[in-house]
Motif scaffolding. Sequence first.
Motif, PDB file in Angstrom:
ATOM      1  N   TYR A  31       0.833  -1.203   0.000  1.00 62.87           N
ATOM      2  CA  TYR A  31       0.000   0.000   0.000  1.00 62.87           C
ATOM      3  C   TYR A  31       0.870   1.257   0.000  1.00 62.87           C
ATOM      4  N   PHE A  32       1.918   1.262   0.813  1.00 67.70           N
ATOM      5  CA  PHE A  32       2.805   2.422   0.835  1.00 67.70           C
ATOM      6  C   PHE A  32       3.531   2.575  -0.506  1.00 67.70           C
ATOM      7  N   ALA A  33       3.904   1.459  -1.115  1.00 69.64           N
ATOM      8  CA  ALA A  33       4.513   1.525  -2.452  1.00 69.64           C
ATOM      9  C   ALA A  33       3.502   2.064  -3.462  1.00 69.64           C
ATOM     10  N   HIS A  34       2.246   1.660  -3.325  1.00 66.57           N
ATOM     11  CA  HIS A  34       1.175   2.156  -4.190  1.00 66.57           C
ATOM     12  C   HIS A  34       1.022   3.671  -4.062  1.00 66.57           C
ATOM     13  N   LEU A  35       1.275   4.198  -2.870  1.00 67.41           N
ATOM     14  CA  LEU A  35       1.194   5.646  -2.651  1.00 67.41           C
ATOM     15  C   LEU A  35       2.430   6.383  -3.156  1.00 67.41           C
ATOM     16  N   GLY A  36       3.458   5.619  -3.587  1.00 65.46           N
ATOM     17  CA  GLY A  36       4.629   6.235  -4.204  1.00 65.46           C
ATOM     18  C   GLY A  36       5.842   6.385  -3.315  1.00 65.46           C
ATOM     19  N   PHE A  37       5.846   5.787  -2.131  1.00 69.85           N
ATOM     20  CA  PHE A  37       7.000   5.892  -1.234  1.00 69.85           C
ATOM     21  C   PHE A  37       8.101   4.929  -1.660  1.00 69.85           C
ATOM     22  N   GLY A  38       9.372   5.321  -1.426  1.00 71.51           N
ATOM     23  CA  GLY A  38      10.514   4.472  -1.714  1.00 71.51           C
ATOM     24  C   GLY A  38      10.783   3.485  -0.591  1.00 71.51           C
ATOM     25  N   ALA A  39      11.776   2.616  -0.804  1.00 73.04           N
ATOM     26  CA  ALA A  39      12.059   1.533   0.141  1.00 73.04           C
ATOM     27  C   ALA A  39      12.411   2.062   1.532  1.00 73.04           C
ATOM     28  N   GLU A  40      13.214   3.152   1.585  1.00 75.89           N
ATOM     29  CA  GLU A  40      13.606   3.676   2.893  1.00 75.89           C
ATOM     30  C   GLU A  40      12.399   4.166   3.682  1.00 75.89           C
ATOM     31  N   ARG A  41      11.511   4.924   3.002  1.00 77.62           N
ATOM     32  CA  ARG A  41      10.322   5.451   3.688  1.00 77.62           C
ATOM     33  C   ARG A  41       9.373   4.324   4.071  1.00 77.62           C
ATOM     34  N   ILE A  42       9.253   3.305   3.229  1.00 74.76           N
ATOM     35  CA  ILE A  42       8.399   2.161   3.556  1.00 74.76           C
ATOM     36  C   ILE A  42       8.920   1.461   4.804  1.00 74.76           C
ATOM     37  N   GLY A  43      10.228   1.249   4.853  1.00 69.47           N
ATOM     38  CA  GLY A  43      10.828   0.614   6.021  1.00 69.47           C
ATOM     39  C   GLY A  43      10.571   1.408   7.285  1.00 69.47           C
ATOM     40  N   SER A  84      -8.460   5.661  15.784  1.00 67.54           N
ATOM     41  CA  SER A  84      -7.218   6.340  15.402  1.00 67.54           C
ATOM     42  C   SER A  84      -6.776   5.959  13.993  1.00 67.54           C
ATOM     43  N   PHE A  85      -7.010   4.715  13.576  1.00 64.46           N
ATOM     44  CA  PHE A  85      -6.618   4.340  12.210  1.00 64.46           C
ATOM     45  C   PHE A  85      -7.489   5.067  11.189  1.00 64.46           C
ATOM     46  N   LEU A 157      -5.580  -0.737  -4.738  1.00 62.33           N
ATOM     47  CA  LEU A 157      -5.185  -0.689  -3.332  1.00 62.33           C
ATOM     48  C   LEU A 157      -5.724   0.545  -2.625  1.00 62.33           C
ATOM     49  N   ASP A 158      -6.416   1.409  -3.353  1.00 63.31           N
ATOM     50  CA  ASP A 158      -7.047   2.556  -2.714  1.00 63.31           C
ATOM     51  C   ASP A 158      -8.098   2.127  -1.693  1.00 63.31           C
ATOM     52  N   VAL A 159      -8.642   0.901  -1.825  1.00 67.60           N
ATOM     53  CA  VAL A 159      -9.667   0.425  -0.882  1.00 67.60           C
ATOM     54  C   VAL A 159      -9.043  -0.197   0.359  1.00 67.60           C
ATOM     55  N   TYR A 160      -7.728  -0.249   0.413  1.00 66.44           N
ATOM     56  CA  TYR A 160      -7.041  -0.920   1.514  1.00 66.44           C
ATOM     57  C   TYR A 160      -7.431  -0.382   2.897  1.00 66.44           C
ATOM     58  N   PRO A 161      -7.421   0.944   3.135  1.00 68.64           N
ATOM     59  CA  PRO A 161      -7.759   1.421   4.483  1.00 68.64           C
ATOM     60  C   PRO A 161      -9.155   0.999   4.944  1.00 68.64           C
ATOM     61  N   MET A 162     -10.139   1.024   4.042  1.00 66.30           N
ATOM     62  CA  MET A 162     -11.487   0.629   4.428  1.00 66.30           C
ATOM     63  C   MET A 162     -11.541  -0.852   4.796  1.00 66.30           C
ATOM     64  N   ALA A 163     -10.817  -1.686   4.048  1.00 65.63           N
ATOM     65  CA  ALA A 163     -10.786  -3.119   4.351  1.00 65.63           C
ATOM     66  C   ALA A 163     -10.186  -3.366   5.733  1.00 65.63           C
TER      67      ALA A 163
END
Length: 383
Positions: A31-43, A84-85, A157-163
Motif C-alpha cells: 500500500y505504501f509503495a502504491h502511494l509512491g513511497f521508496g524503500a527507505e520510507r516504507i521501512g 485512530s486508524f 489498493l485505494d480500498v485498503y484502508p477501508m478493508a
Amino acid sequence: MTPSIPYWRLSGFYFFYFALLGSTAPFLGLYFAHLGFGAERIGELVAIPMLMRCVAPNLWGWLGDTTGRRLAIVRAGAACTLISFGLVFYSKSYAWLALVMALHAFFWHAVLPQFEVITLAHLRDQASRYSQIRLWGSIGFIVAVIGLGALFDRLSLDVYPMAVMLVMLGIVFSSIWVPNATPAERPELEGQGGFLRQLCRPGVLAFFVCVGLMQVSHGPYYTFFSIHLESLGYGRGTIGLLWALGVVAEILTFLVMAALLSRFSLRQVLVASFLLAALRWLLLGSLADHLGVLLIAQLMHAATFGSFHAAAIHFVQRSFGPRQQGQGQALYATLAGVGGALGALYSGYSWAGLGPIWTFAIASLAALAAAVIIAIPEREKQV
C-alpha cells in the motif's frame, strides 16, 4: 475443551486480531509503495508500529497488573485502534501516515498481551491447550490474506484502508463477547521476588535477547516479502496464497504443539525454530524465483512463528508469578517490537543499497545468533 472454557469466544477474538495482522503484514508495504513511497520510507513507516511495542505493552501491562481490569483495557484498546486508524483518510503525506501508524499501534499493542493473560486464566491448569485456541488466529490470518489478495487483484489498493477498518471493527465486537477471567493465585516460588528479580535470572534474560533477535530476522519478511515476490512476477492473489500457506503450516504446528512440548524441552523447540528460521531467510533471499523452493520456505513458517511463539508463551507463563503475568507478556511483546522495528529499519536501507539477497542474509545471521545464545548448556535448566 471443557464447558468452563469459553472456547469460541476466545477463539473469535484471536480470529479477528490476527486477521488484522493478515491485513497489514502482506499488504501494508504494498500500500505504501502504491502511494509512491521508496524503500527507505516504507521501512520507516512499517517500523513505527513495531517501535510502539517498545512502550505501549509495558505501560498497559503495568496498568493491567495494577488494576486487574485487563478486559476493560482490551476493549478500550480495540475501540481506540479503530478510531485512530480512521485518521488515515485525512491525508496521505508521510508525516501524517507516520502519526497514524504510531497512534493506532499504541492502542493495538495494548490488546494482545492482556488478552493472552485472560486466555491463560480461563485455561488455568489446561495451558497446554492454548495452541488449540490460538490456531483460530492463524485461520483469521489466512482468511484475510487470501480474501484481500483476491480483492486487490480485482480492485485498486485505494480500498485498503477501508478493508483494514472492517477487520478492526470485528476486533471491537469480539472483545465485547469475551467474558473476563483473572489469573489464579498460586504460591510464589522461594526466592522468586518481584518482576525485575524474575527478569534478571540468566535463562530469562537469554530468552528475551533471543526474542529480539528472532524478530530482527523477520524484518525483511514482514516489510518486503510481498514487494519482493511482486518484483519476481507473482500476482497479488498468488502472494496472498503463499502467505496463507505459511500460516496453514503454523496451524498444523499449533495442533501438535502440546505433544511436542511433552516430548521436547522448551530450549530444544526454540533452538530448532531459530535454526530453521536462519535457513528459511537464505532460501527466500536467493531462490524465491523458484516456486518449489518458495513453497518449502513458506512451510518453514511452522517453526519460525508457530513453534517459536507457542514455546515463548509457555516460557513467559512459567517464568513469572501471577502478579507479574501482564508485565511478562508485555515485555515479550515489547522485545518483539524492538526487534521487529530494527528489522524493518535495517531492511529498508539494506534493500535499497544491497538488495534482497544480502538483506535476507543479515536476517539469517540474526536467527543463527539466537540459536547459539539459547543453546548454551548453562541455560538448559532455565529454558
